[in-house]
Design a protein around this motif. Sequence first.
Motif, PDB file in Angstrom:
ATOM      1  N   LEU A  98      39.480  37.479  37.797  1.00 58.95           N
ATOM      2  CA  LEU A  98      40.969  37.915  37.140  1.00 58.95           C
ATOM      3  C   LEU A  98      41.283  37.105  35.249  1.00 58.95           C
ATOM      4  N   TYR A  99      41.414  37.617  34.706  1.00 58.01           N
ATOM      5  CA  TYR A  99      41.698  37.491  33.788  1.00 58.01           C
ATOM      6  C   TYR A  99      43.486  37.091  32.509  1.00 58.01           C
ATOM      7  N   GLY A 100      43.506  35.788  32.414  1.00 58.72           N
ATOM      8  CA  GLY A 100      44.655  36.807  31.471  1.00 58.72           C
ATOM      9  C   GLY A 100      44.549  36.772  30.013  1.00 58.72           C
ATOM     10  N   LEU A 101      44.982  37.714  29.805  1.00 63.32           N
ATOM     11  CA  LEU A 101      45.646  38.288  28.652  1.00 63.32           C
ATOM     12  C   LEU A 101      46.312  38.116  27.234  1.00 63.32           C
ATOM     13  N   LYS A 102      45.829  36.893  26.269  1.00 63.12           N
ATOM     14  CA  LYS A 102      47.012  37.216  25.210  1.00 63.12           C
ATOM     15  C   LYS A 102      46.264  36.991  24.169  1.00 63.12           C
ATOM     16  N   GLY A 103      47.073  38.020  23.059  1.00 70.02           N
ATOM     17  CA  GLY A 103      46.478  37.684  21.764  1.00 70.02           C
ATOM     18  C   GLY A 103      44.483  38.271  21.044  1.00 70.02           C
ATOM     19  N   GLY A 104      44.682  39.642  22.126  1.00 75.36           N
ATOM     20  CA  GLY A 104      43.560  40.083  21.521  1.00 75.36           C
ATOM     21  C   GLY A 104      42.192  38.928  22.407  1.00 75.36           C
ATOM     22  N   ASN A 105      42.438  37.622  22.949  1.00 74.17           N
ATOM     23  CA  ASN A 105      41.642  37.420  24.169  1.00 74.17           C
ATOM     24  C   ASN A 105      42.397  36.939  25.511  1.00 74.17           C
ATOM     25  N   ALA A 106      40.518  36.873  26.423  1.00 71.61           N
ATOM     26  CA  ALA A 106      40.766  37.011  27.530  1.00 71.61           C
ATOM     27  C   ALA A 106      39.961  35.997  27.570  1.00 71.61           C
ATOM     28  N   GLU A 107      41.139  34.624  29.011  1.00 72.33           N
ATOM     29  CA  GLU A 107      40.637  33.584  29.247  1.00 72.33           C
ATOM     30  C   GLU A 107      40.492  33.528  31.126  1.00 72.33           C
ATOM     31  N   LEU A 108      39.378  33.611  31.744  1.00 78.03           N
ATOM     32  CA  LEU A 108      39.512  33.554  32.766  1.00 78.03           C
ATOM     33  C   LEU A 108      40.443  32.953  33.579  1.00 78.03           C
ATOM     34  N   VAL A 109      41.142  33.152  34.465  1.00 78.06           N
ATOM     35  CA  VAL A 109      42.296  32.581  35.334  1.00 78.06           C
ATOM     36  C   VAL A 109      41.677  32.185  36.841  1.00 78.06           C
ATOM     37  N   GLU A 110      41.114  32.781  37.164  1.00 75.91           N
ATOM     38  CA  GLU A 110      40.759  32.900  38.621  1.00 75.91           C
ATOM     39  C   GLU A 110      39.811  33.715  39.515  1.00 75.91           C
ATOM     40  N   GLN A 111      38.264  33.067  40.122  1.00 76.66           N
ATOM     41  CA  GLN A 111      37.575  33.979  40.685  1.00 76.66           C
ATOM     42  C   GLN A 111      38.050  33.987  42.438  1.00 76.66           C
ATOM     43  N   TYR A 112      37.831  34.788  42.610  1.00 80.13           N
ATOM     44  CA  TYR A 112      38.115  35.179  44.613  1.00 80.13           C
ATOM     45  C   TYR A 112      36.417  35.821  44.897  1.00 80.13           C
ATOM     46  N   GLU A 113      36.270  35.737  46.110  1.00 77.52           N
ATOM     47  CA  GLU A 113      35.675  36.440  47.293  1.00 77.52           C
ATOM     48  C   GLU A 113      36.140  36.765  47.822  1.00 77.52           C
ATOM     49  N   LEU A 114      35.741  38.376  48.222  1.00 73.30           N
ATOM     50  CA  LEU A 114      35.807  39.098  49.260  1.00 73.30           C
ATOM     51  C   LEU A 114      34.924  39.576  49.838  1.00 73.30           C
ATOM     52  N   ARG A 115      34.846  39.904  51.690  1.00 72.28           N
ATOM     53  CA  ARG A 115      33.744  40.902  51.730  1.00 72.28           C
ATOM     54  C   ARG A 115      34.524  41.948  52.432  1.00 72.28           C
TER      55      ARG A 115
END
Length: 92
Positions: free
Chosen positions: A71-88
């Motif tokens: 999950l990336y936060g988008l602001k001012g044309g930039n994408a910052e990694l906010v969190e990673q999740y695992e899913l099976r």
Amino acid sequence: MVNLPVEAGPLFLLLSIPDTRPFPSYKLEIVNRGTGRLVWKGEGLEASRLNEVSLILSRDALSSGDYQLRLYGLKGGNAELVEQYELRITHE
């Protein structure tokens, strides 16, 4: 782990965001951990008042396997990694 029976409808994902930085919108990438292949991407997601992002995918969007959700936060044309999740996912 999410087990999807044959009669299951769409897959509803609710992602809690522990990062409290405000972002106008978010981008989610779903990557198959076994192959490293990007299998789904969506932008323009918005956080709820409880700081959660939700989305609905068709039952067949993800085959059985292990996935990493980024999950990336988008602001001012930039994408910052906010969190990673695992899913099976397993299909019956």
